[in-house]
Design a protein around this motif. Structure first.
Motif: not given
Length: 222
Positions: A101-116, A119-122, A137-145
């Protein structure tokens, strides 16, 4: 009370809900939180982050994510890109759908991260497309970063983000408006968000609940 009545859990009143907490290395210090400046990025774009298990049981969430990508494509959005991290049995299917669907310009698959938390900080913001599966937990992790997170309305988001203004989006137009407003969110607001979440899910809060439970058990056994 519901546990006692439905599951015959007679010891329910002797337990406490301690909540969740992150180890200190996974969060930033309050004073280190800064506002987001998309001009810091060479491409001048806002970079979002999605952390999602890509498996058949999350098909509704995957479809929601792809629908947002279609929306961005339809309006020819030029300043938002979202990196997708996750693994599961549906990875190849998701990549194929993004390509077809030519959507890779908007959503880019980056694989697996063991240190979320890294990535949140970046990234400039975190977004969640789940309406059923979110634990919170991802909400808590995002805001606390020190980052803003945006979520569809689900049980986890309504609970964790109830005190975070502008976190829950109601439509794709609303989500995009919130994303584009990220550079206007002050460091003070992000720090206030941090304080609100830390007051409910900080390590000292969770530890205190454990201590009260232990104290109660000690008194009961005297």
């Amino acid at each position: 009370q519901g546990y006692s009545e439905i599951f015959n859990f007679s010891s329910y009143d002797k337990h406490v809900i301690t909540g969740n907490a992150l180890q200190r290395s996974d969060v930033v210090q309050l004073e280190d939180i800064m506002s987001i400046d998309k001009q810091d990025d060479e491409d001048g774009m806002l970079h979002g982050l999605v952390l999602m298990r890509l498996s058949p049981d999350r098909i509704d969430d995957i479809n929601n994510m792809l629908e947002f990508a279609r929306y961005l494509k339809k309006i020819n959005a030029k300043d938002v890109v979202i990196d997708l991290f996750g693994t599961g049995d549906s990875v190849n299917n998701v990549i194929e759908r993004l390509d077809n669907e030519d959507l890779g310009k908007y959503i880019r698959y980056r694989g697996l991260t063991t240190h979320p938390y890294y990535q949140i900080r970046e990234h400039d913001f975190l977004v969640d497309f789940s309406v059923n599966h979110t634990f919170g937990m991802i909400y808590i992790e995002a805001i606390l970063n020190g980052k803003m997170c945006f979520a569809a309305s689900n049980e986890g988001s309504r609970d964790v983000l109830k005190d975070i203004d502008g976190a829950i989006y109601k439509s794709w137009d609303d989500l995009l408006t919130k994303i584009k407003n990220v550079p206007n969110i002050s460091a003070e607001t992000l720090r206030q968000n941090y304080a609100k979440i830390d007051a409910r899910y900080g390590r000292s809060v969770v530890a205190s609940r454990f201590e009260k439970l232990l104290d109660r058990k000690i008194e009961e056994n005297k």
